[in-house]
Design a protein around this motif. Structure first.
Motif, PDB file in Angstrom:
ATOM      1  N   LEU A  87      -8.555   2.215  -6.573  1.00  0.00           N
ATOM      2  CA  LEU A  87      -8.861   0.943  -5.921  1.00  0.00           C
ATOM      3  C   LEU A  87     -10.299   0.514  -6.220  1.00  0.00           C
ATOM      4  O   LEU A  87     -10.552  -0.661  -6.494  1.00  0.00           O
ATOM      5  CB  LEU A  87      -8.636   1.059  -4.411  1.00  0.00           C
ATOM      6  CG  LEU A  87      -7.189   1.301  -3.965  1.00  0.00           C
ATOM      7  CD1 LEU A  87      -7.130   1.589  -2.471  1.00  0.00           C
ATOM      8  CD2 LEU A  87      -6.290   0.140  -4.347  1.00  0.00           C
ATOM      9  N   PRO A  92      -5.160  -2.930  -8.705  1.00  0.00           N
ATOM     10  CA  PRO A  92      -4.583  -3.604  -7.537  1.00  0.00           C
ATOM     11  C   PRO A  92      -3.724  -2.653  -6.703  1.00  0.00           C
ATOM     12  O   PRO A  92      -3.072  -1.749  -7.229  1.00  0.00           O
ATOM     13  CB  PRO A  92      -3.711  -4.710  -8.152  1.00  0.00           C
ATOM     14  CG  PRO A  92      -4.197  -4.875  -9.550  1.00  0.00           C
ATOM     15  CD  PRO A  92      -4.721  -3.534  -9.969  1.00  0.00           C
ATOM     16  N   GLU A  93      -3.703  -2.906  -5.398  1.00  0.00           N
ATOM     17  CA  GLU A  93      -2.876  -2.096  -4.509  1.00  0.00           C
ATOM     18  C   GLU A  93      -1.414  -2.122  -4.950  1.00  0.00           C
ATOM     19  O   GLU A  93      -0.713  -1.108  -4.829  1.00  0.00           O
ATOM     20  CB  GLU A  93      -2.989  -2.611  -3.074  1.00  0.00           C
ATOM     21  CG  GLU A  93      -4.355  -2.391  -2.459  1.00  0.00           C
ATOM     22  CD  GLU A  93      -4.471  -2.984  -1.064  1.00  0.00           C
ATOM     23  OE1 GLU A  93      -3.421  -3.186  -0.407  1.00  0.00           O
ATOM     24  OE2 GLU A  93      -5.605  -3.232  -0.644  1.00  0.00           O
ATOM     25  N   ASP A  95      -0.254  -2.113  -7.892  1.00  0.00           N
ATOM     26  CA  ASP A  95      -0.051  -1.141  -8.970  1.00  0.00           C
ATOM     27  C   ASP A  95       0.046   0.276  -8.426  1.00  0.00           C
ATOM     28  O   ASP A  95       0.828   1.089  -8.925  1.00  0.00           O
ATOM     29  CB  ASP A  95      -1.173  -1.246 -10.005  1.00  0.00           C
ATOM     30  CG  ASP A  95      -1.087  -2.520 -10.841  1.00  0.00           C
ATOM     31  OD1 ASP A  95      -0.178  -3.346 -10.606  1.00  0.00           O
ATOM     32  OD2 ASP A  95      -1.943  -2.682 -11.726  1.00  0.00           O
TER      33      ASP A  95
END
Length: 194
Positions: A87, A92-93, A95
């Motif tokens: 992160l 991205p979260e 992913d």
């Protein structure tokens, strides 16, 4: 409880104490376990750092490989260490969730090839089709780098499991929203980045 004591820089010969100073990821339990054999601690850290730096991937892609192997090998320590690093590196979260759920196709063609290949390295199931998919997107130098990076994290997962090395604090859980460490403690994205 770990099967070997966690040592620190004061517990090893002076020549090896500097390894602890280079510990950027906060992996004190891993380093503490490895410190029971200081020459191997030193060699492993140098080898792993070289694999990380020279694998041919950018930082978010390296984190994807580490997270993929962690998920495939059920390595909670590696997942716990690499979720906040991923992160922080700008992954991205969504992913991270895709890796958690094995939805590699959600990552785009290059990252799908990387994560599918890393997952196969971790499970000893690389086939010609996975290899071709990776070779279509990266050069041979990077193929070797990705393979070795995934193998290092797979071996590390086995080491951590065999010696019962656990995270330094409560496990972040296998997700980012609503999952917990098994005792009902939910962690937010901000908690992960602290």
């Amino acid at each position: 409880m770990a099967r070997v004591p966690y040592l620190d820089g004061e517990d090893v010969p002076e020549a090896y104490g500097a390894v602890f100073d280079r510990n950027r990821a906060g992996a004190t339990n891993l380093y503490g376990a490895l410190a029971n054999n200081p020459p191997l601690l030193d060699a492993f850290v140098d080898f792993a750092r070289t694999c990380w730096d020279e694998c041919g991937l950018d930082e978010p892609e390296r984190e994807l490989v580490a997270l993929t192997v962690a998920r495939q090998t059920h390595a909670d320590y590696e997942w716990h260490q690499h979720v906040p690093l991923a992160l922080d590196a700008g992954l991205p979260e969504a992913d991270v969730r895709a890796v958690r759920e094995g939805r590699y196709g959600d990552l785009g063609s290059r990252r799908e090839a990387l994560t599918s290949y890393a997952a196969a390295v971790a499970t000893a199931s690389v086939d010609d089709a996975l290899h071709r998919a990776l070779v279509e997107r990266v050069d041979d130098r990077t193929v070797v780098g990705v393979t070795l990076l995934a193998a290092v994290y797979t071996g590390l997962a086995r080491f951590l499991d065999a010696l019962a090395v656990g995270p330094e604090e409560s496990f972040v859980g296998w997700g980012l929203d609503g999952l917990d460490d098994g005792d009902g403690t939910e962690l937010s994205r901000e908690d992960l980045l602290e």
